[in-house]
Design an enzyme around this catalytic site. Structure first.
Site, PDB file in Angstrom:
ATOM      1  N   GLY A  26       0.817  -1.219   0.000  1.00 42.64           N
ATOM      2  CA  GLY A  26       0.000   0.000   0.000  1.00 42.64           C
ATOM      3  C   GLY A  26       0.841   1.256   0.000  1.00 42.64           C
ATOM      4  O   GLY A  26       0.496   2.251   0.628  1.00 42.64           O
ATOM      5  N   THR A  28       2.940   4.079  -2.718  1.00 44.33           N
ATOM      6  CA  THR A  28       2.488   4.854  -3.869  1.00 44.33           C
ATOM      7  C   THR A  28       2.046   3.938  -5.005  1.00 44.33           C
ATOM      8  O   THR A  28       0.987   4.135  -5.615  1.00 44.33           O
ATOM      9  CB  THR A  28       3.618   5.786  -4.346  1.00 44.33           C
ATOM     10  OG1 THR A  28       3.901   6.693  -3.275  1.00 44.33           O
ATOM     11  CG2 THR A  28       3.237   6.555  -5.577  1.00 44.33           C
ATOM     12  N   GLU A  62       9.324  12.529  -4.134  1.00 40.15           N
ATOM     13  CA  GLU A  62       8.567  13.776  -4.062  1.00 40.15           C
ATOM     14  C   GLU A  62       8.477  14.497  -5.389  1.00 40.15           C
ATOM     15  O   GLU A  62       7.678  15.397  -5.543  1.00 40.15           O
ATOM     16  CB  GLU A  62       9.238  14.683  -3.026  1.00 40.15           C
ATOM     17  CG  GLU A  62       9.246  14.035  -1.653  1.00 40.15           C
ATOM     18  CD  GLU A  62      10.033  14.806  -0.627  1.00 40.15           C
ATOM     19  OE1 GLU A  62      11.002  15.474  -1.011  1.00 40.15           O
ATOM     20  OE2 GLU A  62       9.679  14.730   0.548  1.00 40.15           O
ATOM     21  N   ALA A  63       9.317  14.123  -6.335  1.00 39.95           N
ATOM     22  CA  ALA A  63       9.339  14.840  -7.605  1.00 39.95           C
ATOM     23  C   ALA A  63       8.836  13.928  -8.711  1.00 39.95           C
ATOM     24  O   ALA A  63       9.093  12.726  -8.711  1.00 39.95           O
ATOM     25  CB  ALA A  63      10.753  15.305  -7.918  1.00 39.95           C
ATOM     26  N   LYS A  91       6.482  21.945 -10.854  1.00 40.63           N
ATOM     27  CA  LYS A  91       7.854  21.619 -11.279  1.00 40.63           C
ATOM     28  C   LYS A  91       7.975  21.806 -12.786  1.00 40.63           C
ATOM     29  O   LYS A  91       7.241  21.182 -13.549  1.00 40.63           O
ATOM     30  CB  LYS A  91       8.153  20.166 -10.900  1.00 40.63           C
ATOM     31  CG  LYS A  91       9.512  19.688 -11.369  1.00 40.63           C
ATOM     32  CD  LYS A  91       9.769  18.244 -10.985  1.00 40.63           C
ATOM     33  CE  LYS A  91      11.031  17.735 -11.635  1.00 40.63           C
ATOM     34  NZ  LYS A  91      11.186  16.272 -11.527  1.00 40.63           N
ATOM     35  N   VAL A 199       1.988 -10.243   4.905  1.00 35.68           N
ATOM     36  CA  VAL A 199       2.008 -11.446   4.073  1.00 35.68           C
ATOM     37  C   VAL A 199       3.217 -12.288   4.489  1.00 35.68           C
ATOM     38  O   VAL A 199       4.354 -11.808   4.479  1.00 35.68           O
ATOM     39  CB  VAL A 199       2.110 -11.077   2.574  1.00 35.68           C
ATOM     40  CG1 VAL A 199       2.308 -12.325   1.716  1.00 35.68           C
ATOM     41  CG2 VAL A 199       0.872 -10.306   2.119  1.00 35.68           C
ATOM     42  N   ILE A 360       7.931   7.108 -10.170  1.00 36.04           N
ATOM     43  CA  ILE A 360       6.459   7.164 -10.208  1.00 36.04           C
ATOM     44  C   ILE A 360       5.991   7.098 -11.666  1.00 36.04           C
ATOM     45  O   ILE A 360       4.964   6.501 -11.978  1.00 36.04           O
ATOM     46  CB  ILE A 360       5.946   8.415  -9.468  1.00 36.04           C
ATOM     47  CG1 ILE A 360       6.249   8.250  -7.970  1.00 36.04           C
ATOM     48  CG2 ILE A 360       4.451   8.639  -9.696  1.00 36.04           C
ATOM     49  CD1 ILE A 360       5.965   9.470  -7.113  1.00 36.04           C
TER      50      ILE A 360
HETATM   51  C1  LIG Z   1      15.944   7.813  -1.993  1.00 38.37           C
HETATM   52  C2  LIG Z   1      14.768   7.707  -2.886  1.00 38.37           C
HETATM   53  C3  LIG Z   1      14.261   8.852  -3.511  1.00 38.37           C
HETATM   54  C4  LIG Z   1      13.187   8.761  -4.385  1.00 38.37           C
HETATM   55  N1  LIG Z   1      12.740   9.867  -5.038  1.00 38.37           N
HETATM   56  C5  LIG Z   1      11.787   9.750  -5.983  1.00 38.37           C
HETATM   57  C6  LIG Z   1      11.343  10.856  -6.727  1.00 38.37           C
HETATM   58  O1  LIG Z   1      11.764  11.988  -6.511  1.00 38.37           O
HETATM   59  N2  LIG Z   1      10.402  10.666  -7.675  1.00 38.37           N
HETATM   60  C7  LIG Z   1       9.881   9.430  -7.928  1.00 38.37           C
HETATM   61  O2  LIG Z   1       9.064   9.297  -8.843  1.00 38.37           O
HETATM   62  N3  LIG Z   1      10.245   8.373  -7.209  1.00 38.37           N
HETATM   63  C8  LIG Z   1      11.184   8.487  -6.248  1.00 38.37           C
HETATM   64  N4  LIG Z   1      11.549   7.405  -5.525  1.00 38.37           N
HETATM   65  C9  LIG Z   1      10.849   6.137  -5.717  1.00 38.37           C
HETATM   66  C10 LIG Z   1       9.500   6.164  -5.017  1.00 38.37           C
HETATM   67  O3  LIG Z   1       9.660   6.398  -3.651  1.00 38.37           O
HETATM   68  C11 LIG Z   1       8.810   4.829  -5.217  1.00 38.37           C
HETATM   69  O4  LIG Z   1       8.804   4.495  -6.559  1.00 38.37           O
HETATM   70  C12 LIG Z   1       7.387   4.897  -4.772  1.00 38.37           C
HETATM   71  O5  LIG Z   1       7.305   5.346  -3.456  1.00 38.37           O
HETATM   72  C13 LIG Z   1       6.722   3.570  -4.880  1.00 38.37           C
HETATM   73  O6  LIG Z   1       7.151   2.725  -3.889  1.00 38.37           O
HETATM   74  P1  LIG Z   1       6.382   1.349  -3.745  1.00 38.37           P
HETATM   75  O7  LIG Z   1       4.950   1.627  -3.496  1.00 38.37           O
HETATM   76  O8  LIG Z   1       6.727   0.483  -4.903  1.00 38.37           O
HETATM   77  O9  LIG Z   1       7.063   0.687  -2.463  1.00 38.37           O
HETATM   78  P2  LIG Z   1       6.908   1.043  -0.902  1.00 38.37           P
HETATM   79  O10 LIG Z   1       6.646   2.451  -0.646  1.00 38.37           O
HETATM   80  O11 LIG Z   1       8.086   0.412  -0.230  1.00 38.37           O
HETATM   81  O12 LIG Z   1       5.610   0.241  -0.462  1.00 38.37           O
HETATM   82  C14 LIG Z   1       5.658  -1.140  -0.215  1.00 38.37           C
HETATM   83  C15 LIG Z   1       4.361  -1.577   0.423  1.00 38.37           C
HETATM   84  O13 LIG Z   1       4.384  -2.982   0.578  1.00 38.37           O
HETATM   85  C16 LIG Z   1       3.992  -3.307   1.884  1.00 38.37           C
HETATM   86  N5  LIG Z   1       4.612  -4.567   2.265  1.00 38.37           N
HETATM   87  C17 LIG Z   1       5.913  -4.929   2.147  1.00 38.37           C
HETATM   88  N6  LIG Z   1       6.084  -6.174   2.640  1.00 38.37           N
HETATM   89  C18 LIG Z   1       4.855  -6.596   3.040  1.00 38.37           C
HETATM   90  C19 LIG Z   1       4.386  -7.786   3.631  1.00 38.37           C
HETATM   91  N7  LIG Z   1       5.195  -8.812   3.936  1.00 38.37           N
HETATM   92  N8  LIG Z   1       3.069  -7.876   3.935  1.00 38.37           N
HETATM   93  C20 LIG Z   1       2.215  -6.850   3.655  1.00 38.37           C
HETATM   94  N9  LIG Z   1       2.613  -5.700   3.090  1.00 38.37           N
HETATM   95  C21 LIG Z   1       3.924  -5.585   2.797  1.00 38.37           C
HETATM   96  C22 LIG Z   1       4.452  -2.143   2.733  1.00 38.37           C
HETATM   97  O14 LIG Z   1       3.764  -2.080   3.957  1.00 38.37           O
HETATM   98  C23 LIG Z   1       4.101  -0.985   1.811  1.00 38.37           C
HETATM   99  O15 LIG Z   1       2.735  -0.677   1.962  1.00 38.37           O
HETATM  100  C24 LIG Z   1      12.595   7.490  -4.619  1.00 38.37           C
HETATM  101  C25 LIG Z   1      13.068   6.356  -3.950  1.00 38.37           C
HETATM  102  C26 LIG Z   1      14.143   6.448  -3.096  1.00 38.37           C
HETATM  103  C27 LIG Z   1      14.635   5.213  -2.403  1.00 38.37           C
END
Ligand SMILES: Cc1cc2nc3c(=O)[nH]c(=O)nc-3n(C[C@H](O)[C@H](O)[C@H](O)COP(=O)(O)OP(=O)(O)OC[C@H]3O[C@@H](n4cnc5c(N)ncnc54)[C@H](O)[C@@H]3O)c2cc1C
Length: 516
Positions: A26, A28, A62-63, A91, A199, A360
């Site tokens: 859950g 982004t 954030e961007a 931006k 999970v 994103i």
């Molecule tokens: C340093 C850094 C800077 C960034 N800056 C940018 C930016 O400027 N612009 C941009 O577009 N992107 C950026 N990103 C990337 C961006 O943060 C991610 O692409 C975006 O937040 C999506 O993350 P996600 O939802 O895939 O993963 P996450 O945010 O890690 O979410 C994972 C989810 O899975 C759940 N989960 C994990 N394991 C389990 C389990 N066993 N059981 C149940 N639930 C579980 C967690 O609770 C969470 O809800 C950046 C990333 C980093 C590391």
């Protein structure tokens, strides 16, 4: 059942003929996917998202790129509401400081240079004049987006493509921690179901290898027909359960950590993200309505965590609002993002560092491809392969573009910059650079994110100038070209000067609600 005949339904479905889509995660990506499926395919699927608050989300990011606007629009999100909720700012591009040489600064704009001359891009005329020894102004003075950014101006682009005011686009900078809850509210309002829980197991069909259910720590089983892995870096389903190999790109993109630290905003509210080169990487600076986001993206092979955190703390331009937070990652992607009935989206499918704010965007492209190729009762292998082709291509092109930023440098003041300046680059990038160097040509894509102006901005901004130009740019007389350029430069400056200040624009249209 053969691997080429992938059934996604076990004959149960949701009970009303719709496919049961289970999204694990859950953050982004999870909530973007849930909201998009619930909004756009309500008759095709029932959405059930599982997340663990105890594990939490990455919470940075954030961007964005301008494409997010189309995504939000398709979801029916109103810009002012979204900006207000997520404390967003506008931006117009990214400012790169100290990349080619210390002291350099250029902007990669969301927009074009010049007004375009039919088939021939403006930079060819600009290069021709430079080659002939004319003192032409820097390229960015011919870009409305760059000029607005430098002057901290913002207004919406015009709609008449013949006018200068239509030569730019824009994206958002927002608080990543507020984005997922915003989308959750939307998705749940559209009927998406949510379960809280961790999970701990994945139940697969012995024959096909398809996932049948995920098992939670309290013993609950959540069954589904299609599983979307949005579990973040851990890649719980695609990486761990299905064992899809990871292609490691760290030899080209050696940054593997980030220290993130917000601070109070002490400077003007810039309508752009800054990427400032550091001895072992670079740091971001992203102004939001309520604070400024900062982070140092670095390679742990060249600097320790303590040194990096210290360097970040010393460089932020306002009072720190938290201690530096450490994040670890690895550049690369899973070989395939869609395997069997499991599709990884977001960090679960791969990671390219945030230098060009592409994560994103990649989430969005994967969701769009999934919507377009959404299975009927069965996954057609050709659809799955097409999905993987689209995602691979996006990753590969962004990878090359990012590597260019590091490789095209004259910096030799640290071991990190010496490494990236002299490293062997992928053939695909070497070919692009060769074409550019010969006559300023940008490889044309029909798909993929960064088009001509982006490459031109980085090449010129990092002092990689071509030896020649498109021969057709020799046609106009030099005098008339120079007059045209001077007029354009003045028009760009005047147009930007007539626009409101970025802060004033936000205050008027989308400031955070007092109660929010
Ligand atoms: C340093 C850094 C800077 C960034 N800056 C940018 C930016 O400027 N612009 C941009 O577009 N992107 C950026 N990103 C990337 C961006 O943060 C991610 O692409 C975006 O937040 C999506 O993350 P996600 O939802 O895939 O993963 P996450 O945010 O890690 O979410 C994972 C989810 O899975 C759940 N989960 C994990 N394991 C389990 C389990 N066993 N059981 C149940 N639930 C579980 C967690 O609770 C969470 O809800 C950046 C990333 C980093 C590391």
């Amino acid at each position: 059942m053969s691997g080429e005949d992938l059934r996604v339904s076990y004959g149960e479905g949701s009970g009303d003929g719709r496919l049961r889509v289970v999204i694990v995660g859950g953050g982004t990506s999870g909530w973007m996917c849930a909201a998009a499926l619930a909004r756009l395919l309500p008759t095709r699927c029932a959405v059930h998202l599982v997340e663990s608050e105890a594990i939490g989300i990455v919470g940075v990011g954030e961007a964005t790129l301008p494409h997010i606007r189309a995504f939000n629009e398709r979801l029916g999100i109103r810009e002012a509401d979204f900006m207000s909720w997520t404390r967003g700012t506008f931006k117009l591009g990214i400012e790169f400081r100290d990349w080619g040489r210390i002291g350099d600064s250029y902007i990669h704009p969301f927009g074009t240079f010049g007004r375009g001359q039919g088939e021939i891009d403006f930079h060819h005329y600009w290069m021709r004049m430079r080659e002939a020894g004319h003192a032409v102004p820097p390229l960015e003075r011919f870009s409305l987006a760059c000029t607005m950014a430098r002057e901290n101006r913002f207004a919406l682009p015009g709609t008449d493509p013949r006018r200068l005011s239509a030569t730019f686009g824009y994206a958002y900078q927002f608080d990543a921690v507020l984005f997922a809850p915003y989308l959750r509210r939307l998705a749940e309002g559209l009927g998406a179901q949510r379960s809280e829980g961790r999970v701990v197991g994945v139940d697969r069909d012995g024959q096909s290898g398809d996932i049948r259910a995920v098992v939670l720590d309290d013993g609950r089983r959540i069954e589904g027909d299609l599983f979307v892995d949005c579990s973040g870096f851990r890649s719980l389903l695609l990486g761990e359960a299905l064992g899809e190999p990871f292609q490691d790109w760290s030899r080209w993109l050696p940054a593997d950590r980030a220290a993130a630290m917000p601070c109070r905003t002490a400077t003007a509210l810039t309508p752009y993200t800054s990427a400032i080169a550091m001895p072992a990487g670079w740091r971001w600076r992203i102004p939001l309505q309520h604070r400024t986001g900062n982070g140092y993206v670095y390679s742990s092979a060249f600097v320790s965590d303590d040194e990096a955190a210290g360097a970040l703390a010393r460089s932020v331009e306002g009072e720190a609002m938290a201690e530096p937070r450490l994040l670890r990652f690895r550049a690369g992607r899973r070989e395939r993002s869609w395997v069997n009935n499991c599709i990884a989206i977001g960090l679960a499918s791969g990671f390219l560092e945030p230098l060009e704010s592409t994560s994103i965007y990649l989430v969005q492209q994967a969701i769009t491809a999934l919507l377009e190729l959404f299975p009927e009762r069965r996954v057609a292998p050709s659809d799955r392969d097409e999905f993987n082709r689209i995602i691979d291509l996006e990753y590969d092109r962004i990878r090359d573009f990012l590597i260019l930023h590091y490789h095209a440098t004259e910096r030799d003041d640290s071991a990190f910059w010496n490494y990236v300046r002299t490293m062997t680059i992928p053939d695909s990038l070497a070919e692009k650079m060769e074409l550019w160097r010969r006559r300023g040509r940008i490889v044309k894509y029909r798909e993929g994110v960064f088009l001509d102006a982006s490459w031109v901005a980085v090449y010129c901004g990092q002092r990689v100038l071509p030896h020649g130009h498109d021969p057709r740019a020799d046609l106009p007389a030099a005098d008339s070209l120079l007059r045209g350029m001077a007029a354009l430069e003045a028009e760009v400056a005047d147009t930007a000067a007539a626009m409101p200040d970025h802060l004033a624009y936000i205050a008027r249209h989308c400031a955070q609600a007092a109660a929010a």
